[in-house]
Structure formats: structure tokens, C-alpha cells
Scaffold this motif. Structure first.
Motif, PDB file in Angstrom:
ATOM      1  N   VAL A  65       0.847  -1.196   0.000  1.00  0.00           N
ATOM      2  CA  VAL A  65       0.000   0.000   0.000  1.00  0.00           C
ATOM      3  C   VAL A  65       0.883   1.247   0.000  1.00  0.00           C
ATOM      4  CG1 VAL A  65      -1.816   1.262   1.209  1.00  0.00           C
ATOM      5  CG2 VAL A  65      -1.875  -1.241   1.144  1.00  0.00           C
ATOM      6  N   GLY A  66       2.017   1.172   0.704  1.00  0.00           N
ATOM      7  CA  GLY A  66       2.966   2.284   0.660  1.00  0.00           C
ATOM      8  C   GLY A  66       3.437   2.551  -0.748  1.00  0.00           C
ATOM      9  N   SER A  67       3.730   1.492  -1.506  1.00  0.00           N
ATOM     10  CA  SER A  67       4.157   1.641  -2.891  1.00  0.00           C
ATOM     11  C   SER A  67       3.058   2.269  -3.741  1.00  0.00           C
ATOM     12  CB  SER A  67       4.547   0.272  -3.461  1.00  0.00           C
ATOM     13  OG  SER A  67       4.830   0.356  -4.841  1.00  0.00           O
ATOM     14  N   LEU A  68       1.803   1.875  -3.500  1.00  0.00           N
ATOM     15  CA  LEU A  68       0.683   2.457  -4.247  1.00  0.00           C
ATOM     16  C   LEU A  68       0.589   3.958  -3.991  1.00  0.00           C
ATOM     17  CD1 LEU A  68      -1.831   2.165  -6.023  1.00  0.00           C
ATOM     18  CD2 LEU A  68      -3.105   1.470  -3.970  1.00  0.00           C
ATOM     19  N   TYR A  69       0.786   4.365  -2.735  1.00  0.00           N
ATOM     20  CA  TYR A  69       0.748   5.796  -2.424  1.00  0.00           C
ATOM     21  C   TYR A  69       1.913   6.544  -3.065  1.00  0.00           C
ATOM     22  CZ  TYR A  69      -3.239   6.133   0.714  1.00  0.00           C
ATOM     23  OH  TYR A  69      -4.514   6.175   1.211  1.00  0.00           O
ATOM     24  N   ASN A  70       3.018   5.860  -3.311  1.00  0.00           N
ATOM     25  CA  ASN A  70       4.112   6.515  -4.040  1.00  0.00           C
ATOM     26  C   ASN A  70       3.658   6.940  -5.435  1.00  0.00           C
ATOM     27  OD1 ASN A  70       5.858   6.178  -1.886  1.00  0.00           O
ATOM     28  ND2 ASN A  70       6.796   4.315  -2.713  1.00  0.00           N
ATOM     29  N   GLU A  77       1.722   7.280 -13.177  1.00  0.00           N
ATOM     30  CA  GLU A  77       0.714   6.395 -13.747  1.00  0.00           C
ATOM     31  C   GLU A  77       1.064   4.927 -13.520  1.00  0.00           C
ATOM     32  OE1 GLU A  77       0.114   7.349 -17.822  1.00  0.00           O
ATOM     33  OE2 GLU A  77      -0.904   9.253 -17.383  1.00  0.00           O
ATOM     34  N   ARG A  78       0.029   4.131 -13.276  1.00  0.00           N
ATOM     35  CA  ARG A  78       0.211   2.694 -13.100  1.00  0.00           C
ATOM     36  C   ARG A  78      -1.091   1.993 -13.438  1.00  0.00           C
ATOM     37  NH1 ARG A  78       0.789  -0.955  -7.613  1.00  0.00           N
ATOM     38  NH2 ARG A  78      -1.433  -1.167  -7.970  1.00  0.00           N
ATOM     39  N   ARG A 239       2.844   3.255   8.662  1.00  0.00           N
ATOM     40  CA  ARG A 239       3.532   4.180   7.761  1.00  0.00           C
ATOM     41  C   ARG A 239       4.095   3.448   6.543  1.00  0.00           C
ATOM     42  NH1 ARG A 239       4.539   9.254   9.666  1.00  0.00           N
ATOM     43  NH2 ARG A 239       4.208   9.628  11.900  1.00  0.00           N
ATOM     44  N   ASN A 240       4.301   4.203   5.499  1.00  0.00           N
ATOM     45  CA  ASN A 240       4.929   3.692   4.282  1.00  0.00           C
ATOM     46  C   ASN A 240       6.362   3.271   4.600  1.00  0.00           C
ATOM     47  OD1 ASN A 240       5.981   3.206   1.750  1.00  0.00           O
ATOM     48  ND2 ASN A 240       5.481   5.199   0.896  1.00  0.00           N
ATOM     49  N   GLY A 241       6.662   1.981   4.406  1.00  0.00           N
ATOM     50  CA  GLY A 241       8.013   1.476   4.643  1.00  0.00           C
ATOM     51  C   GLY A 241       8.717   1.094   3.362  1.00  0.00           C
ATOM     52  N   ARG A 261      20.251   6.420   5.690  1.00  0.00           N
ATOM     53  CA  ARG A 261      19.360   7.577   5.578  1.00  0.00           C
ATOM     54  C   ARG A 261      17.934   7.133   5.269  1.00  0.00           C
ATOM     55  NH1 ARG A 261      17.367  11.032   1.864  1.00  0.00           N
ATOM     56  NH2 ARG A 261      18.289   9.955   0.091  1.00  0.00           N
ATOM     57  N   LYS A 262      17.799   6.152   4.391  1.00  0.00           N
ATOM     58  CA  LYS A 262      16.473   5.656   4.047  1.00  0.00           C
ATOM     59  C   LYS A 262      15.804   4.962   5.231  1.00  0.00           C
ATOM     60  CE  LYS A 262      15.989   6.872  -0.283  1.00  0.00           C
ATOM     61  NZ  LYS A 262      14.872   7.745  -0.722  1.00  0.00           N
ATOM     62  N   LEU A 263      16.595   4.295   6.058  1.00  0.00           N
ATOM     63  CA  LEU A 263      16.035   3.650   7.243  1.00  0.00           C
ATOM     64  C   LEU A 263      15.479   4.689   8.211  1.00  0.00           C
ATOM     65  CD1 LEU A 263      18.660   0.833   7.928  1.00  0.00           C
ATOM     66  CD2 LEU A 263      16.350   0.573   7.026  1.00  0.00           C
ATOM     67  N   MET A 264      16.160   5.823   8.320  1.00  0.00           N
ATOM     68  CA  MET A 264      15.662   6.908   9.174  1.00  0.00           C
ATOM     69  C   MET A 264      14.364   7.477   8.588  1.00  0.00           C
ATOM     70  SD  MET A 264      17.534   7.111  11.800  1.00  0.00           S
ATOM     71  CE  MET A 264      16.887   8.662  12.437  1.00  0.00           C
ATOM     72  N   GLU A 265      14.303   7.612   7.270  1.00  0.00           N
ATOM     73  CA  GLU A 265      13.105   8.153   6.633  1.00  0.00           C
ATOM     74  C   GLU A 265      11.900   7.232   6.837  1.00  0.00           C
ATOM     75  OE1 GLU A 265      13.840   8.946   2.535  1.00  0.00           O
ATOM     76  OE2 GLU A 265      15.294  10.554   2.930  1.00  0.00           O
ATOM     77  N   ARG A 266      12.157   5.919   6.939  1.00  0.00           N
ATOM     78  CA  ARG A 266      11.060   4.971   7.129  1.00  0.00           C
ATOM     79  C   ARG A 266      10.280   5.287   8.409  1.00  0.00           C
ATOM     80  NH1 ARG A 266      12.836  -1.128   6.998  1.00  0.00           N
ATOM     81  NH2 ARG A 266      12.569  -0.958   4.744  1.00  0.00           N
ATOM     82  N   LYS A 267      10.975   5.819   9.428  1.00  0.00           N
ATOM     83  CA  LYS A 267      10.326   6.121  10.710  1.00  0.00           C
ATOM     84  C   LYS A 267       9.339   7.276  10.598  1.00  0.00           C
ATOM     85  CE  LYS A 267      14.242   4.390  13.404  1.00  0.00           C
ATOM     86  NZ  LYS A 267      15.301   4.699  14.381  1.00  0.00           N
ATOM     87  N   THR A 268       9.502   8.097   9.574  1.00  0.00           N
ATOM     88  CA  THR A 268       8.600   9.230   9.405  1.00  0.00           C
ATOM     89  C   THR A 268       7.846   9.141   8.078  1.00  0.00           C
ATOM     90  OG1 THR A 268      10.401  10.540   8.434  1.00  0.00           O
ATOM     91  CG2 THR A 268      10.046  10.744  10.809  1.00  0.00           C
ATOM     92  N   GLY A 269       7.759   7.941   7.530  1.00  0.00           N
ATOM     93  CA  GLY A 269       7.117   7.758   6.236  1.00  0.00           C
ATOM     94  C   GLY A 269       5.643   8.125   6.253  1.00  0.00           C
ATOM     95  N   ARG A 270       5.102   8.270   5.087  1.00  0.00           N
ATOM     96  CA  ARG A 270       3.704   8.664   4.917  1.00  0.00           C
ATOM     97  C   ARG A 270       2.757   7.682   5.621  1.00  0.00           C
ATOM     98  NH1 ARG A 270      -1.202   9.291   2.998  1.00  0.00           N
ATOM     99  NH2 ARG A 270      -1.590  10.453   1.078  1.00  0.00           N
ATOM    100  N   VAL A 271       1.761   8.180   6.326  1.00  0.00           N
ATOM    101  CA  VAL A 271       0.772   7.321   6.976  1.00  0.00           C
ATOM    102  C   VAL A 271      -0.153   6.751   5.907  1.00  0.00           C
ATOM    103  CG1 VAL A 271      -1.136   7.221   8.630  1.00  0.00           C
ATOM    104  CG2 VAL A 271       0.899   8.601   9.139  1.00  0.00           C
ATOM    105  N   VAL A 272      -0.356   5.422   5.945  1.00  0.00           N
ATOM    106  CA  VAL A 272      -1.194   4.763   4.937  1.00  0.00           C
ATOM    107  C   VAL A 272      -2.407   4.063   5.547  1.00  0.00           C
ATOM    108  CG1 VAL A 272       0.725   4.457   3.333  1.00  0.00           C
ATOM    109  CG2 VAL A 272       0.237   2.662   4.999  1.00  0.00           C
ATOM    110  N   ARG A 273      -2.437   3.957   6.877  1.00  0.00           N
ATOM    111  CA  ARG A 273      -3.584   3.293   7.515  1.00  0.00           C
ATOM    112  C   ARG A 273      -3.753   3.814   8.935  1.00  0.00           C
ATOM    113  NH1 ARG A 273      -3.674  -3.115   9.199  1.00  0.00           N
ATOM    114  NH2 ARG A 273      -1.617  -2.468   9.932  1.00  0.00           N
ATOM    115  N   ILE A 274      -4.996   3.945   9.359  1.00  0.00           N
ATOM    116  CA  ILE A 274      -5.328   4.254  10.753  1.00  0.00           C
ATOM    117  C   ILE A 274      -6.274   3.181  11.261  1.00  0.00           C
ATOM    118  CG2 ILE A 274      -6.362   5.900  12.361  1.00  0.00           C
ATOM    119  CD1 ILE A 274      -5.823   8.113  10.324  1.00  0.00           C
ATOM    120  N   GLU A 275      -5.878   2.494  12.317  1.00  0.00           N
ATOM    121  CA  GLU A 275      -6.791   1.605  13.034  1.00  0.00           C
ATOM    122  C   GLU A 275      -7.241   2.361  14.270  1.00  0.00           C
ATOM    123  OE1 GLU A 275      -4.952  -2.664  13.070  1.00  0.00           O
ATOM    124  OE2 GLU A 275      -3.338  -1.189  12.817  1.00  0.00           O
ATOM    125  N   ILE A 276      -8.538   2.438  14.496  1.00  0.00           N
ATOM    126  CA  ILE A 276      -9.041   3.267  15.584  1.00  0.00           C
ATOM    127  C   ILE A 276     -10.215   2.583  16.279  1.00  0.00           C
ATOM    128  CG2 ILE A 276     -10.659   4.597  14.145  1.00  0.00           C
ATOM    129  CD1 ILE A 276      -9.727   7.096  15.759  1.00  0.00           C
TER     130      ILE A 276
END
Length: 707
Positions: A65-70, A77-78, A239-241, A261-276
Motif C-alpha cells: 500500500v505504501g508503494s501504491l501511495y508513491n 501512472e500505473r 507508515r509507508n516502509g 538515511r532511508k532507514l531513518m526516513e522509514r520512521k517518518t514515512g507517509r501514513v497509509v492506515r489508521i486503526e481506531i
């Protein structure tokens, strides 16, 4: 623009000759969830499989899902195999994810919880406790939890806090006394990952499990004194990993730093799901949706009777109280080709014959012992190997360190891009590098997924190369849970091939050809298509033809269409694909002669075997590669040919046994769904995960896949 997922899109999906990779994966997780519903399993096995579905789904959202949001976020386009573009496909995918999420939680509340109670285990909140038990929980909160909690307020003076991936979070909406409602503030309280998921209380002969969120909810007011609490909402984000390394001219020089650097970015990646949790603050949720640019289809509602994050169930499954309730694994048996009693010298055995290992039915210790013996043997001059994933307390690392200490040449390729093992691999690789080993941190634009080991040993005046090639990682933990193939050999042809391949990996070499090795990204796809087309040609000539393949995933469209053409030529094709399968079997005029099975049970099917009948001059390969675009184009992979008659029969028997299974097998339908196989009539149960512990050598020798 909004997209409804109705008959229009369903009809587009079904018209496609290919099944969507992501929708197929969801069907795989449905099969894993089905394991949690099997009547023959006890409650702790059911909890295990439910927890596995949850961790599977977490990774799916992080990566797929993270890849789809990319694509969505950057307006790239995809077109999915389903025939849908980005937005319609996301709508369909989220609909199916919501349905699966509902099935998980319905199973948990309706089946799992009542069965747990019958076992004397109850999940409860603090209101169900006695005064004495409540005081015990209170003291636990004050001493062990309260000091670790940090409320983080977000308002006009403070930046929005970084909420961590996959942690439980309380969102608390507050106002100061006398303030208007529109002056409300939002605070977050994250539950640290190192706090146990449940607080346990023993009562008579039963066990009470109080979820940690209930303990904190009961006392959260202590973090917000002298303010009005308008709402408390429990949620969890994913988050997007999914990341790819940026290609640049100086990439080789900065490769390791770029990975970090990419591993650090993974910690702040785009949110793709909320469970509530139900009863949430609508104002808070709307604020989160706006901030993270999400729609309601990415919000997964959890009822209070259930729980957020089933991966927490591992605390119950792995608890000392219940450690004996999970089925005990059968003792490993000796490989058919290595029946010697006692601890015969493995080096001498391999000089005489090849040994095929089938894990976990055969112990991985034979490989570990070989490496440890080589590390100490004064006649061993060099050890070379590729490493993708290691066990936490790896005997491999210790043996390689010992080998370097003993003055041997040690070359190791550590794949630091192995997803979610990046940091561990970097750490282990640095240990070896400091000890004097020659270490390569992967190859810039490719993942090294092949599993190879080469030991060079001098005896008197002769030098012998001992080779191990496999489908699985050099990981003693997963080798007890995954089914894998390994070949131990001193065959000179394979030894030459492996030596050449190591030269490609560690240096700058391009060998003209390999004799018994098929490698990617160079020629694997083309070679497999050539073998498929040979079977089609044989069938058209009226000769016997058959293709039998066992892999984790089948996604590459060029391979799929080659199999379709072979089916149309009359070739018998039987595929055992555990997870993703983008091929549609049994479609009229396209794939009537293709059967697809998926084996899902006690062990994770991880071995890859390719068998082509070739008019009786059989070709049989095993190795690390699935039939995926990434395997053929983006990874260093290898398949090795097995020529020794007994060993080839063993691989054919593995295929035969998988096809016979009627306990763990699911048959794929033309529409992409799966139906469980069951014994028919008086047919006895055939459980492949038990039968391999009781092999009949005579039956193996006589096995035939094409009569």
C-alpha cells in the motif's frame, strides 16, 4: 474524484487474463486466517495464526500500500494487472482490506475469546477486577508505566509530534476550564513498545489478561490535571516502509550511508492506515485525516469488544504457562542420501556423493557444523558465502569470526537491503569487517538473494571445493519453520559455476556461460521460457510433456503467458504457489491444462523447485528464485541443476507429495479465489507436513510425475 467499487470494476477485474498481485496476496492472508479456524487446532495454534495474519497485514500496508501511495502522491501512472488505474484500484484494494479486517475481528470476538475462556484465560478491563486486583494494577501503572509515558500536545505553539509506526496511541482532546470548545487541544500519548501487551493476574486456576491500553485508560487522567477531557481515542498508524535507493553517479561511494538515511526516513514515512477504536473523537480523526491526506477507506474501525493489533497475541502464545500447548515438532530425520550413523567426517562424505537437504525435515545443523568445522580445520583456506537474513544469535557469524581469527580468507556478501533486516545485517557485517573479513554490503542496484557457500580445502596435494546451494536463508531459527532445499556437493561443474558467480558478485567479471547454474538478472527468465517452450513443442509433436513448479510467488507476466501458450499446446502444468499467483488457471481457451495449488499449514512453504519433463530427459532445478519481475530483473538469484538420480527423485517426490496433500492444500479457481482440498470418499488424509518425516526410500526412487 470518488470511485465506487461496483459491478463495473469487478467485471474489468474478471476480464483480465492476469490476477492482481495485491488482491492475490490478500487471498493468501485469507488462507492463513483459515488456519486459525481449523477445528483440529487448539486455541494457542489458532492465536498464532491470527497473530501471523496481523503481522502479514502490517507489512502489506507498509510495503504494497505504501508503494501504491508513491504513485498516488506523485501522480505517477500505473495500471494494475486487474486492469484498473491508481484510484479505482486503491478503492477496490481498500474495500477488500476492510472485508478482511472485519473477518479477523469477527473471528476473534465470536470464536477466539470464548475458546480462551474455556481454557481459563480471560481478556478483561479493570472494572472486572476485585479491589485487591485493581490496587495491584494501579501500583503497576504508577511504578512501571507512568514514568514512561509522555503526553505530547499539538497546538499553535508546538509542532505536530512524530507518532511512531505500529505503536498504540491515545489521542486526548482537552480544553482548559472556561475556554470555548473551539479552543480545544489535541495531545498524544504513545504506549512504548517495550511494555508487555497484557498485564497478567492469576486468579485461582484461571489467568486474567488486562490489555495495557486498559490499564493506561483507567489512569490517563493523571497525565492531564486541571483540564477538561473531551475525548479519549485509541488508535494505531501504519507508515509507508517502501523505499528505493536513489541512483546517482557517486552512489557506490555513499551506498551504506544512503541505506542508513532511508532507514531513518522509514520512521517518518507517509501514513497509509489508521486503526481506531469505536467511540473515537470525530474532531480528532478529521484532523488526522486532513493532516495525513487520507480518506475514510483507510480508517479501520475496531470494536471495544475486540482489540487493536493482534500481533500482541504472541505474548499469550509464547508465555511460559502455555509453552507446552503448541505442537512439539517431530525430531528431524536423516537425509535419504546421507544415512551414515555417528559423526562421520562430512568432508569425506561429500567427496563421495552429493547430499540433498530438505528442511525442516532434515536438520540445518549439518550446514552449520560444516561451516564451524571449516572455521577450525587448518586445511581450509577460504570460505565465501552470501547472507540475506541471519538468526538473532547466529552461529554463522561466530563461525566466520573464528575462521578469520584462524587466518583463513573469508569473503561475505551481506545484503543490507534485506527488508526489515537492514540494521541487523549492517551491524553483523561490521563485526566481520573489523575481524578482517572481506565484506561487501550488497550491490548498489540489485538485491543479492541467492544462497551460496563455497569452502576451499587443501588435502595433501589436492584442493577440493565444497559447495552449498539453497533456497533458504542461513538462519537456524527460520530453518525450523520454513521448508527449504539445500544441496551439499563437491561436483566440479557446480563448483566452477559457483566460483564464477562469486567473482561476479565480489569483483568485475562477466562469465560467458554457466553449465549447471541459471542466474538472474542475466538469463533466468529467458532460460525458463525456453524450457517452457520446449515442453510446448514436444506436446505439439505428440510427445509426453509436463511442467511441475513449486514457488512462493508467480507474478512475471512473460512467464505467465509462456505457460498459457504451453497449456494451449496441451502441456500438463501443475503449479504449487504458496502466496501470490497472478496466473488464472482453468480459463477456457487460455489455461485449461493448468492447475494451481497453495499449501498453507504448520510450516511456511519456502522451497523453489522447477521440473520439466523434456520427453524423459528431465531437467530439475532448485534455488532461491520465485517467478517474479523482481527476481528476474532486480535481484542476484540462482537456480542449480540437480543431476544425481536419487537427488532428482527426491525433488520430484517433494512435488508429488505437495500435489497429494488434502489437509493443507487449497485449489485456485479461475476467478482468483481458493477452495480447500479435503479427502474424497474413503481417501485417507495426506498431510505433507507430516509425511516427509516418514519417507519410504523405495517410493521415492519409483516416483513419476508423468506416466
Amino acid at each position: 474524484m470518488k470511485f465506487a467499487v461496483g459491478d463495473k470494476y469487478e467485471s474489468i477485474i474478471q476480464k483480465s487474463d492476469l490476477v492482481s498481485r495485491d488482491l492475490s496476496w490478500l487471498k493468501f492472508n485469507v488462507r492463513v486466517l483459515d488456519q486459525s479456524k481449523k477445528e483440529h487446532r487448539n486455541i494457542f495454534e489458532k492465536l498464532k495464526f491470527l497473530a501471523i495474519t496481523a503481522s502479514n497485514l502490517d507489512e502489506f500496508f507498509m510495503i504494497r500500500v505504501g508503494s501504491l501511495y508513491n504513485y498516488l502522491d506523485y501522480e505517477k501512472e500505473r495500471i494494475d494487472y486487474s486492469g484498473l488505474r491508481e484510484e479505482p484500484f486503491k478503492a477496490k484494494l481498500m474495500k477488500d482490506c476492510q472485508l478482511f479486517h472485519s473477518a479477523q475481528h469477527e473471528h476473534f470476538t465470536d470464536k477466539i475469546l470464548p475458546e480462551l475462556v474455556r481454557e481459563g484465560v480471560s481478556l478483561c478491563n479493570t472494572s472486572m477486577l476485585t479491589e485487591q486486583e485493581q490496587e495491584k494494577v494501579k501500583q503497576y501503572f504508577l511504578k512501571a508505566i507512568y514514568p514512561m509515558l509522555t503526553p505530547m500536545v499539538y497546538d499553535g505553539y508546538r509542532t505536530f509530534p512524530i507518532l511512531m509506526n505500529k505503536l498504540l496511541v491515545f489521542g486526548v482532546v482537552t480544553t482548559s476550564p472556561g475556554e470555548r470548545k473551539d479552543m480545544r487541544k489535541l495531545s498524544f500519548v504513545q504506549i512504548p513498545a517495550n511494555i508487555p501487551r497484557f498485564f497478567e493476574i492469576e486468579r485461582d486456576n484461571s489467568l486474567l489478561l488486562i490489555p495495557i491500553e486498559e490499564v493506561i485508560r483507567e489512569h490517563i487522567i493523571s497525565l492531564f490535571r486541571n483540564v477538561n477531557i473531551e475525548g479519549i481515542s485509541l488508535f494505531r498508524i501504519t507508515r509507508n516502509g517502501d523505499f528505493t535507493l536513489e541512483e546517482s553517479e557517486d552512489m557506490d561511494a555513499n551506498f551504506l550511508e544512503e541505506v542508513k538515511r532511508k532507514l531513518m526516513e522509514r520512521k517518518t514515512g507517509r501514513v497509509v492506515r489508521i486503526e481506531i477504536e469505536e467511540g473515537y473523537s470525530k474532531w480528532m480523526l478529521n484532523s488526522l485525516l486532513e493532516r495525513w491526506n487520507l480518506k475514510m477507506d483507510s480508517v479501520f474501525l475496531v470494536k471495544r469488544a475486540s482489540m487493536i493489533d493482534f500481533t500482541g497475541l504472541w505474548q499469550i502464545v509464547g508465555g511460559r504457562r502455555f509453552k507446552d500447548r503448541l505442537p512439539q515438532m517431530h525430531e528431524p530425520v536423516k537425509p535419504l542420501s546421507y544415512q551414515e550413523e555417528g559423526r562421520a567426517d562430512i568432508f569425506e562424505i561429500l567427496k563421495e556423493k552429493d547430499v540433498l537437504l530438505h528442511h525442516p525435515y532434515n536438520n540445518i545443523d549439518s550446514i552449520l557444523d560444516l561451516i564451524e568445522t571449516a572455521a577450525e580445520d587448518p586445511n581450509v583456506m577460504a570460505i565465501k558465502m552470501t547472507i540475506y537474513r541471519l538468526a538473532k544469535e547466529s552461529r554463522i557469524t561466530k563461525a566466520l569470526l573464528k575462521a578469520a581469527e584462524n587466518g583463513k580468507h573469508v569473503s561475505v556478501l551481506f545484503e543490507v537491503k534485506a527488508r526489515f533486516d537492514e540494521e541487523n545485517n549492517i551491524r553483523e557485517a561490521k563485526k566481520l569487517q573489523k575481524a578482517g573479513c572481506f565484506v561487501i554490503y550488497g550491490i548498489t542496484h540489485l538485491k543479492t538473494h541467492t544462497k551460496l557457500l563455497l569452502i576451499v580445502k587443501k588435502d595433501d596435494s589436492e584442493i577440493t571445493r565444497y559447495v552449498h546451494l539453497g533456497s533458504g536463508n542461513y538462519n537456524e531459527d527460520t530453518a525450523r519453520l520454513y521448508t527449504d532445499i539445500g544441496l551439499l556437493t563437491t561436483n566440479e561443474t557446480l563448483a566452477n559455476d559457483v566460483s564464477e558467480f562469486f567473482n561476479v558478485i565480489t569483483g568485475h567479471s562477466m562469465p560467458s556461460q554457466y553449465k549447471n547454474l541459471i542466474t538472474a538478472p542475466r538469463d533466468m527468465r529467458n532460460q525458463l521460457i525456453e524450457y517452457i517452450e520446449q515442453e510446448a513443442e514436444n506436446a505439439r509433436a505428440g510427445l509426453p510433456a509436463g511442467i511441475f513448479i513449486k514457488v512462493n510467488s508467480l507474478e512475471d507476466s512473460e512467464i505467465i503467458y509462456a505457460l498459457y501458450r504451453a497449456s494451449q499446446s496441451g502441456v500438463t502444468i501443475k503449479l504449487i504457489v504458496r502466496g501470490i499467483c497472478c496466473l488464472r488457471p482453468g480459463r477456457q481457451g487460455l489455461s485449461e491444462n493448468i492447475e494451481v495449488l497453495s499449501i498453507v499449514g504448520d510450516f511456511l512453504e519456502h522451497s523453489r523447485i522447477y521440473h520439466f519433463h523434456n520427453n524423459g530427459e528431465t531437467r530439475t532445478y532448485a534455488g532461491s528464485a520465485d517467478m517474479m519481475v523482481r527476481s528476474f530483473d532486480k535481484r542476484l538469484e540462482s537456480l542449480f541443476k540437480v543431476e544425481a538420480p536419487l537427488l532428482e527423485k527426491q525433488l520430484m517426490n517433494i512435488l508429488s507429495y505437495n500435489l497429494k496433500d488434502n489437509v493443507n492444500a487449497y485449489r485456485m479457481q479461475e476467478d482468483g479465489t481458493y477452495l480447500a482440498k479435503h479427502p474424497e470418499g474413503d481417501e485417507p488424509e495426506f498431510n505433507v507436513h507430516k509425511e516427509f518425516f516418514n519417507l519410504d526410500p523405495e517410493q521415492v526412487i519409483q516416483v513419476k510425475l508423468i506416466e
